[in-house]
Design an enzyme around this catalytic site. Sequence first.
Site, PDB file in Angstrom:
ATOM      1  CB  ALA A  56       7.413  -9.379   0.399  1.00 46.21           C
ATOM      2  CB  VAL A  82       1.614  -8.140  -1.503  1.00 53.16           C
ATOM      3  CG1 VAL A  82       2.155  -8.546  -2.865  1.00 53.16           C
ATOM      4  CG2 VAL A  82       1.427  -9.364  -0.613  1.00 53.16           C
ATOM      5  CE  LYS A  83       8.169  -1.687  -2.018  1.00 48.49           C
ATOM      6  NZ  LYS A  83       9.627  -1.543  -2.151  1.00 48.49           N
ATOM      7  CB  ILE A  84       0.966  -4.318  -6.342  1.00 45.51           C
ATOM      8  CG1 ILE A  84       0.451  -5.419  -5.395  1.00 45.51           C
ATOM      9  CG2 ILE A  84       0.340  -4.399  -7.723  1.00 45.51           C
ATOM     10  CD1 ILE A  84       0.453  -6.816  -5.947  1.00 45.51           C
TER      11      ILE A  84
END
Length: 215
Positions: A56, A82-84
Amino acid sequence: MKIFIDSANIDEIKEANALGIIDGVTTNPSLIAKEKRAALAVLKEICSLVHGPVSAEAINLDASGMIEEARQLSKIAPNIVVKIPLIQEGIKAVRVLSGEGIKTNVTLCFSLPQALIVAKAQAEYVSPFVGRLDDVSHNGMDLIRDIKQVYSNYHFKTQVIVASVRNPLHVVEAAKIGADIATIPFSVIEQLLKHPLTDIGVERFIQDYKKIPKA
Ligand code: E4P
Protein backbone atom coordinates in the site's frame (compact mmCIF):
# COMPACT_ATOMS: atom_id res chain seq x y z
CA MET A 1 10.15 -16.75 -8.48
CA LYS A 2 7.21 -15.40 -6.49
CA ILE A 3 4.25 -13.96 -8.36
CA PHE A 4 2.36 -10.94 -7.05
CA ILE A 5 -0.71 -9.51 -8.75
CA ASP A 6 -0.42 -5.81 -9.59
CA SER A 7 -4.03 -4.80 -9.06
CA ALA A 8 -6.51 -3.29 -6.62
CA ASN A 9 -9.48 -4.93 -8.32
CA ILE A 10 -11.19 -7.44 -6.01
CA ASP A 11 -12.60 -9.60 -8.84
CA GLU A 12 -9.17 -9.89 -10.48
CA ILE A 13 -7.50 -10.68 -7.15
CA LYS A 14 -10.12 -13.34 -6.33
CA GLU A 15 -9.75 -14.95 -9.77
CA ALA A 16 -5.94 -14.94 -9.63
CA ASN A 17 -6.07 -16.26 -6.07
CA ALA A 18 -8.30 -19.14 -7.22
CA LEU A 19 -5.46 -20.22 -9.52
CA GLY A 20 -3.41 -20.80 -6.39
CA ILE A 21 -0.35 -19.07 -7.82
CA ILE A 22 -0.47 -15.67 -6.12
CA ASP A 23 2.10 -14.93 -3.41
CA GLY A 24 1.17 -11.29 -2.80
CA VAL A 25 -0.37 -8.08 -4.16
CA THR A 26 0.95 -4.68 -5.13
CA THR A 27 -1.28 -1.63 -5.39
CA ASN A 28 -0.59 2.02 -6.15
CA PRO A 29 -2.77 5.17 -6.00
CA SER A 30 -3.59 4.93 -9.73
CA LEU A 31 -4.81 1.33 -9.37
CA ILE A 32 -6.88 2.15 -6.26
CA ALA A 33 -8.40 5.26 -7.93
CA LYS A 34 -9.81 3.00 -10.68
CA GLU A 35 -11.89 1.15 -8.06
CA LYS A 36 -13.84 4.28 -7.05
CA ARG A 37 -13.94 3.19 -3.38
CA ALA A 38 -12.16 4.43 -0.25
CA ALA A 39 -8.54 3.24 -0.22
CA LEU A 40 -8.82 1.87 3.31
CA ALA A 41 -11.82 -0.31 2.43
CA VAL A 42 -10.08 -1.65 -0.69
CA LEU A 43 -6.86 -2.45 1.18
CA LYS A 44 -8.72 -4.14 4.06
CA GLU A 45 -10.61 -6.35 1.63
CA ILE A 46 -7.44 -7.28 -0.28
CA CYS A 47 -5.67 -8.20 2.98
CA SER A 48 -8.60 -10.42 3.96
CA LEU A 49 -8.27 -12.33 0.66
CA VAL A 50 -4.50 -12.68 0.36
CA HIS A 51 -2.21 -13.82 3.16
CA GLY A 52 1.05 -12.81 1.45
CA PRO A 53 2.46 -9.26 1.40
CA VAL A 54 0.09 -6.50 0.21
CA SER A 55 1.81 -3.26 -0.81
CA ALA A 56 0.00 0.00 0.00
CA GLU A 57 1.58 3.27 -1.11
CA ALA A 58 2.36 6.24 1.15
CA ILE A 59 1.57 9.57 -0.48
CA ASN A 60 3.30 11.99 1.90
CA LEU A 61 6.52 13.37 0.46
CA ASP A 62 8.35 14.29 3.67
CA ALA A 63 10.01 11.66 5.85
CA SER A 64 8.03 12.33 9.02
CA GLY A 65 4.72 12.34 7.11
CA MET A 66 5.66 9.08 5.37
CA ILE A 67 6.66 7.45 8.66
CA GLU A 68 3.38 8.41 10.32
CA GLU A 69 1.41 7.26 7.26
CA ALA A 70 3.33 3.97 7.20
CA ARG A 71 2.54 3.37 10.89
CA GLN A 72 -1.18 3.91 10.15
CA LEU A 73 -1.15 1.73 7.01
CA SER A 74 0.62 -1.08 8.85
CA LYS A 75 -2.31 -1.21 11.31
CA ILE A 76 -4.66 -2.33 8.49
CA ALA A 77 -3.31 -5.89 8.63
CA PRO A 78 -0.08 -7.69 9.55
CA ASN A 79 0.67 -8.40 5.87
CA ILE A 80 0.73 -4.73 4.79
CA VAL A 81 3.99 -3.58 3.21
CA VAL A 82 4.37 0.18 2.83
CA LYS A 83 5.38 1.47 -0.58
CA ILE A 84 7.73 4.40 -0.32
CA PRO A 85 8.76 6.53 -3.32
CA LEU A 86 12.46 6.46 -4.15
CA ILE A 87 13.25 10.04 -3.14
CA GLN A 88 15.65 11.39 -0.52
CA GLU A 89 12.91 11.79 2.13
CA GLY A 90 11.70 8.29 1.30
CA ILE A 91 15.10 6.74 2.00
CA LYS A 92 15.20 8.48 5.40
CA ALA A 93 11.77 7.02 6.17
CA VAL A 94 12.81 3.50 5.09
CA ARG A 95 15.71 3.48 7.57
CA VAL A 96 13.41 4.44 10.44
CA LEU A 97 10.64 2.04 9.40
CA SER A 98 12.99 -0.94 9.00
CA GLY A 99 14.18 -0.20 12.55
CA GLU A 100 10.54 -0.42 13.71
CA GLY A 101 9.97 -3.70 11.88
CA ILE A 102 7.65 -2.13 9.26
CA LYS A 103 8.36 -3.67 5.86
CA THR A 104 8.86 -1.30 2.95
CA ASN A 105 8.70 -1.64 -0.83
CA VAL A 106 10.68 1.20 -2.38
CA THR A 107 8.92 2.07 -5.59
CA LEU A 108 9.67 3.98 -8.81
CA CYS A 109 13.24 2.66 -9.12
CA PHE A 110 14.77 3.43 -12.52
CA SER A 111 18.55 3.03 -12.04
CA LEU A 112 21.25 0.87 -10.44
CA PRO A 113 22.59 3.59 -8.11
CA GLN A 114 19.04 4.10 -6.84
CA ALA A 115 18.73 0.35 -6.19
CA LEU A 116 22.06 0.35 -4.33
CA ILE A 117 20.82 3.09 -2.00
CA VAL A 118 17.59 1.15 -1.36
CA ALA A 119 19.54 -1.96 -0.31
CA LYS A 120 21.81 0.08 1.96
CA ALA A 121 18.68 1.53 3.62
CA GLN A 122 17.61 -2.07 4.33
CA ALA A 123 14.27 -1.97 2.55
CA GLU A 124 12.52 -5.33 2.29
CA TYR A 125 11.74 -4.81 -1.43
CA VAL A 126 12.78 -2.62 -4.34
CA SER A 127 10.51 -2.18 -7.36
CA PRO A 128 12.29 -1.36 -10.63
CA PHE A 129 9.71 -0.37 -13.29
CA VAL A 130 10.75 -2.25 -16.44
CA GLY A 131 7.82 -1.28 -18.69
CA ARG A 132 8.23 2.45 -18.05
CA LEU A 133 11.96 2.15 -18.86
CA ASP A 134 11.14 0.34 -22.11
CA ASP A 135 8.72 3.20 -22.87
CA VAL A 136 11.66 5.65 -22.92
CA SER A 137 13.95 3.36 -24.98
CA HIS A 138 15.95 1.93 -22.06
CA ASN A 139 16.01 -1.83 -21.65
CA GLY A 140 14.14 -2.41 -18.38
CA MET A 141 15.28 -6.01 -18.02
CA ASP A 142 18.97 -4.94 -18.25
CA LEU A 143 18.37 -2.99 -15.04
CA ILE A 144 17.01 -6.13 -13.30
CA ARG A 145 20.12 -8.07 -14.40
CA ASP A 146 22.43 -5.33 -13.03
CA ILE A 147 20.57 -5.04 -9.72
CA LYS A 148 20.62 -8.81 -9.17
CA GLN A 149 24.38 -8.91 -9.85
CA VAL A 150 25.19 -6.08 -7.44
CA TYR A 151 22.84 -7.39 -4.72
CA SER A 152 24.43 -10.82 -5.03
CA ASN A 153 27.99 -9.37 -4.91
CA TYR A 154 27.26 -7.97 -1.46
CA HIS A 155 24.58 -10.41 -0.22
CA PHE A 156 22.06 -7.59 0.15
CA LYS A 157 18.77 -8.91 1.55
CA THR A 158 16.46 -6.50 -0.31
CA GLN A 159 14.24 -8.51 -2.67
CA VAL A 160 13.78 -7.38 -6.27
CA ILE A 161 10.18 -7.01 -7.47
CA VAL A 162 10.04 -6.69 -11.26
CA ALA A 163 7.31 -4.06 -11.67
CA SER A 164 5.56 -2.28 -14.52
CA VAL A 165 5.32 -5.64 -16.26
CA ARG A 166 3.58 -5.26 -19.62
CA ASN A 167 3.84 -8.67 -21.32
CA PRO A 168 4.72 -12.35 -20.79
CA LEU A 169 8.28 -11.80 -22.07
CA HIS A 170 9.01 -9.52 -19.11
CA VAL A 171 7.99 -12.41 -16.82
CA VAL A 172 10.04 -14.99 -18.73
CA GLU A 173 13.11 -12.74 -18.64
CA ALA A 174 12.58 -12.02 -14.93
CA ALA A 175 12.54 -15.76 -14.21
CA LYS A 176 15.67 -16.39 -16.32
CA ILE A 177 17.54 -13.64 -14.49
CA GLY A 178 16.42 -15.00 -11.13
CA ALA A 179 14.37 -12.02 -9.96
CA ASP A 180 12.83 -12.68 -6.55
CA ILE A 181 9.33 -11.56 -7.53
CA ALA A 182 7.39 -10.33 -10.57
CA THR A 183 4.28 -8.26 -9.93
CA ILE A 184 1.98 -8.86 -12.85
CA PRO A 185 -1.27 -7.27 -14.07
CA PHE A 186 -4.18 -9.72 -14.30
CA SER A 187 -4.31 -9.48 -18.13
CA VAL A 188 -0.68 -10.64 -18.33
CA ILE A 189 -1.31 -13.49 -15.85
CA GLU A 190 -4.04 -14.67 -18.26
CA GLN A 191 -1.64 -14.39 -21.20
CA LEU A 192 0.99 -16.45 -19.35
CA LEU A 193 -1.11 -19.58 -19.30
CA LYS A 194 -2.45 -19.26 -22.85
CA HIS A 195 -1.05 -21.17 -25.81
CA PRO A 196 -2.89 -21.60 -29.14
CA LEU A 197 -1.62 -25.19 -29.47
CA THR A 198 -3.20 -26.00 -26.08
CA ASP A 199 -6.57 -24.63 -27.28
CA ILE A 200 -6.31 -26.54 -30.57
CA GLY A 201 -5.30 -29.71 -28.68
CA VAL A 202 -8.21 -29.44 -26.22
CA GLU A 203 -10.69 -28.91 -29.06
CA ARG A 204 -9.30 -31.89 -31.02
CA PHE A 205 -9.50 -34.21 -28.00
CA ILE A 206 -13.11 -33.13 -27.35
CA GLN A 207 -14.08 -33.81 -30.97
CA ASP A 208 -12.29 -37.19 -31.00
CA TYR A 209 -13.89 -38.16 -27.67
CA LYS A 210 -17.29 -37.78 -29.33
CA LYS A 211 -16.24 -40.42 -31.91
CA ILE A 212 -15.58 -43.07 -29.24
CA PRO A 213 -18.38 -45.68 -29.24
CA LYS A 214 -20.49 -45.58 -26.07
CA ALA A 215 -19.88 -49.11 -24.64
C1 E4P B 1 4.29 -1.67 -9.09
O1 E4P B 1 4.26 -1.91 -7.91
C2 E4P B 1 3.40 -0.70 -9.78
O2 E4P B 1 2.13 -0.77 -9.17
C3 E4P B 1 3.16 -1.03 -11.23
O3 E4P B 1 3.90 -2.17 -11.63
C4 E4P B 1 3.27 0.13 -12.15
O4 E4P B 1 3.06 -0.31 -13.46
P1 E4P B 1 2.70 0.65 -14.68
O5 E4P B 1 3.98 1.23 -15.21
O6 E4P B 1 2.06 -0.26 -15.68
O7 E4P B 1 1.77 1.70 -14.15
